[in-house]
Scaffold this motif. Structure first.
Motif, PDB file in Angstrom:
ATOM      1  N   GLY A   1      50.810  39.894  48.514  1.00 57.88           N
ATOM      2  CA  GLY A   1      50.582  41.104  47.736  1.00 57.88           C
ATOM      3  C   GLY A   1      50.541  42.332  48.618  1.00 57.88           C
ATOM      4  N   SER A   2      49.926  42.200  49.793  1.00 61.48           N
ATOM      5  CA  SER A   2      49.871  43.310  50.748  1.00 61.48           C
ATOM      6  C   SER A   2      51.274  43.686  51.224  1.00 61.48           C
ATOM      7  N   MET A   3      52.129  42.708  51.399  1.00 55.68           N
ATOM      8  CA  MET A   3      53.501  42.974  51.841  1.00 55.68           C
ATOM      9  C   MET A   3      54.290  43.698  50.754  1.00 55.68           C
ATOM     10  N   VAL A   4      54.084  43.293  49.503  1.00 62.18           N
ATOM     11  CA  VAL A   4      54.758  43.965  48.381  1.00 62.18           C
ATOM     12  C   VAL A   4      54.270  45.411  48.268  1.00 62.18           C
ATOM     13  N   GLY A   5      52.956  45.617  48.378  1.00 62.87           N
ATOM     14  CA  GLY A   5      52.401  46.962  48.304  1.00 62.87           C
ATOM     15  C   GLY A   5      52.906  47.845  49.431  1.00 62.87           C
TER      16      GLY A   5
ATOM     17  N   GLY B   1      43.416  37.934  44.256  1.00 60.82           N
ATOM     18  CA  GLY B   1      43.939  38.099  45.605  1.00 60.82           C
ATOM     19  C   GLY B   1      45.222  38.902  45.636  1.00 60.82           C
ATOM     20  N   PHE B   2      46.142  38.605  44.710  1.00 60.16           N
ATOM     21  CA  PHE B   2      47.413  39.337  44.689  1.00 60.16           C
ATOM     22  C   PHE B   2      47.204  40.794  44.314  1.00 60.16           C
TER      23      PHE B   2
ATOM     24  N   LEU C   1      40.384  31.863  52.548  1.00 60.86           N
ATOM     25  CA  LEU C   1      41.781  31.433  52.695  1.00 60.86           C
ATOM     26  C   LEU C   1      42.467  31.295  51.337  1.00 60.86           C
ATOM     27  N   ILE C   2      41.702  30.907  50.320  1.00 62.84           N
ATOM     28  CA  ILE C   2      42.284  30.826  48.967  1.00 62.84           C
ATOM     29  C   ILE C   2      42.683  32.224  48.487  1.00 62.84           C
ATOM     30  N   PHE C   3      41.814  33.195  48.670  1.00 58.99           N
ATOM     31  CA  PHE C   3      42.151  34.575  48.305  1.00 58.99           C
ATOM     32  C   PHE C   3      43.374  35.062  49.089  1.00 58.99           C
TER      33      PHE C   3
END
Length: 274
Positions: free
Chosen positions: A91-95, A162-163, A82-84
Motif C-alpha cells: 500500500g505504501s508503494m502504491v501511495g 494495513g493497505f 508483520l500481519i499488518f
C-alpha cells in the motif's frame, strides 16, 4: 550554512520526538515543515513530492530507532505487526507512486484537510471507548512489566487496515501511525502503549518500501535525508523514552495545537495557490 543545518536538524528532532511518543512517525510535522521552511532554510522551494519522499526516507530512521527502544521493554507485537505489514508495505508503494501526480496546491489542500482530521481524531479519541466486539480469536500479550493484555485478532480486517494505512503513508509521507494507533485501540482493544510500539515497527518496514518507489522516481532529496536522519534517530529514541516513562499529555496537547495550526496554514496556502 551551519545555522540552516542546525535548524533542519531541530525540525527532524521535534518531528521524530512527537511521532515516537504517539506512534505517528513524525512525517505529519516534517512534511509541512519542509514545505513552509524550505524556501527560507534552503533558499528554494521544496516541492510536495520531494517533501513527502524525503519525509518517508527519514521515517525509516525514526521508526527503527523507536522500535529498538520499545523492543527493550517488550512492547512490540512482532507477529501482528508483520500481519499488518503484508498489505501496508505494498500500500505504501502504491501511495508513493500516486504522490507523483500531485500538484503543490492540491497537495497542500489534501494534506491540510488530512492533518485537520487527524487533529480532531486525536482530540476525540480520548473520549472514545474501544468497541466491545466479540472477536472469535483473542490474543494474549505480556509486556516488559509482566502485565498480560488480551485483545482481538481478525486477519482479513487487519490486512484491509494495513493497505489503507500504507496507502496514506506513501501518499503523504507520514508513516501512517496517526491511523494505525486509534484503529488498533478502538477496534481490537489494543493497550495504547502496545499499539504505539507495534505501529512504529510497521511504519519502519512500510517506509522502506515506499521510499524505494520515491527513490526510483527521483523524488528523494538525499542531502536533506543525510541532515535530518541523525536528529530523527535521536528524536525517535527520546520520544520512546518519554512514552515509556510518562503519559506525555503535555506533548499530546502541544501536538494537537501544532497540527491545528499547520493544517489551517496548509489549507490556506492551497487555496491561495489556486
Amino acid at each position: 550554512m551551519w545555522l540552516e543545518i542546525v535548524l533542519l536538524g531541530l525540525i527532524g528532532f521535534v518531528a521524530a520526538t512527537f511521532g515516537s511518543v504517539v506512534g505517528l512517525g513524525g512525517g505529519i510535522i516534517l512534511v509541512p515543515g519542509l514545505v513552509f521552511l524550505g524556501p527560507w532554510l534552503l533558499g528554494e522551494a521544496v516541492s510536495s513530492q520531494t517533501a513527502v519522499a524525503t519525509s518517508l526516507a527519514v521515517l525509516i530512521f525514526t521508526a527503527l530507532s523507536s522500535t529498538l527502544a520499545y523492543s527493550k521493554v517488550k512492547r512490540v507485537d512482532w507477529r501482528n505487526g508483520l500481519i499488518f505489514f503484508i498489505t501496508s508495505g505494498p500500500g505504501s508503494m502504491v501511495g508513493a507512486q500516486l504522490a507523483q501526480n500531485f500538484q503543490d496546491s492540491s497537495f497542500q489542500l489534501a494534506f491540510g484537510f488530512f492533518m485537520l482530521a487527524m487533529a480532531v481524531l486525536m482530540i476525540v479519541k480520548e473520549r472514545m471507548k474501544p468497541l466491545q466486539i466479540q472477536w472469535r480469536r483473542m490474543q494474549l500479550f505480556t509486556d516488559g512489566t509482566g502485565v498480560t493484555h488480551e485483545y482481538g485478532v481478525n486477519i482479513p480486517l487487519m490486512l484491509l487496515i494495513g493497505f489503507m494505512v500504507g496507502l496514506v503513508s506513501g501518499l503523504f509521507g507520514i508513516g501512517g501511525g496517526s491511523l494505525f494507533v486509534p484503529l488498533m485501540v478502538l477496534l481490537f482493544r489494543y493497550p495504547a502503549h502496545i499499539a504505539t510500539a507495534t505501529s512504529m515497527f510497521v511504519i519502519f518496514l512500510s517506509s522502506i518500501l515506499g521510499t524505494t518507489v520515491h527513490a526510483w522516481n527521483g523524488s528523494v532529496d538525499w542531502m536533506l535525508v543525510l541532515i535530518l536522519a541523525p536528529s530523527a534517530w535521536i528524536g525517535g529514541k527520546f520520544g520512546a523514552a518519554i512514552a515509556n516513562r510518562m503519559s506525555g499529555k503535555g506533548l499530546l496537547l502541544l501536538l494537537r495545537l501544532t497540527l491545528l495550526v499547520l493544517s489551517l496554514r496548509m489549507i490556506i496556502s492551497g487555496f491561495m495557490a489556486d
